[in-house]
Write an enzyme that holds these catalytic residues in place. Sequence first.
Site, mmCIF file in Angstrom:
data_model
loop_
_atom_site.group_PDB
_atom_site.id
_atom_site.type_symbol
_atom_site.label_atom_id
_atom_site.label_comp_id
_atom_site.label_asym_id
_atom_site.label_seq_id
_atom_site.Cartn_x
_atom_site.Cartn_y
_atom_site.Cartn_z
ATOM 1 N N LYS A 177 0.807 -1.222 0.000
ATOM 2 C CA LYS A 177 0.000 0.000 0.000
ATOM 3 C C LYS A 177 0.843 1.277 0.000
ATOM 4 C CE LYS A 177 -4.132 -2.021 2.077
ATOM 5 N NZ LYS A 177 -5.156 -1.904 3.154
ATOM 6 N N ASP B 298 -10.404 2.225 1.571
ATOM 7 C CA ASP B 298 -10.645 1.696 2.915
ATOM 8 C C ASP B 298 -11.343 2.731 3.794
ATOM 9 O OD1 ASP B 298 -9.524 -0.840 2.546
ATOM 10 O OD2 ASP B 298 -7.506 -0.145 3.026
#
Length: 279
Positions: A72, A109
């Site tokens: 990420k 997210d």
Amino acid sequence: MSSEVQVRRRAAVLGSPIAHSLSPVLHRAAYAELGLADWEYGRHEIDEAALPGFMERLDGTWAGLSLTMPLKRAVIPLLDAISDTAASVEAVNTVVFTEDGRRTGDNTDIPGMLAALRERGVHEVEGAAVLGAGATASSALAALSRICTGEVTAYVRSEARAAEMRGWGERLGVTVRTADWSKAAAAFEAPLVIATTPAGTTDALAAAVPERPGTLFDVLYEPWPTALAAAWSVRGGAVVGGLDLLVHQAVLQVEQMTGRSPAPLAAMRAAGEAALGGR
């Protein structure tokens, strides 16, 4: 008969380990519901060292990537631009390839957490507690920066982790107080508790759930329910689970990668539940 060949569009989830990712199940369910028969979604075991080479080999059939740990942050230098949301936590879980060849990163997210909470009727809270201090905890703080009007207490195992969480709070505009993990049961006094720790970490806290708990957001989805989530439900508290987060963030990924909106939330959730039930 037409000789024209329809170009297949591709997307995939990358990470390590990746074998148990539910992302292919969710995205494929969306493609089926949307009638995108010429789309495929795969999974690739890719670590940080292999990521640049993988990205270089992608051709024009690729529409996007979903990223999990440990990629990420590693992906950011490989992109042309990232969204403000992704920049706020220095984490990208979604890459979209545009028609002009640009690679843009986003973090679904954070809005996924907010959508999962809204689905359970949580739109604003006066205070919150976060269990843990990893990458998911920083995303939780980013989400709380939009709905929490008061203080957030983070329960952590070391002063180094505590300093990290306070630093994220300053960056994200959230008032963060830290407390030692030995006092984690006190978190349950908050109207919203977000558990971001690995499987088994909160099991010992299940016996401490109060008579009238608020809302628990446990980001795990396997095994489910966790001991804490089960105890919370028995006490009558609202529970948001990791599958809720996974589905909502995947909905946003599908919409960005395909350009089709809304993505089929119900079909994606049903596919995820079926896949987990079969394990």
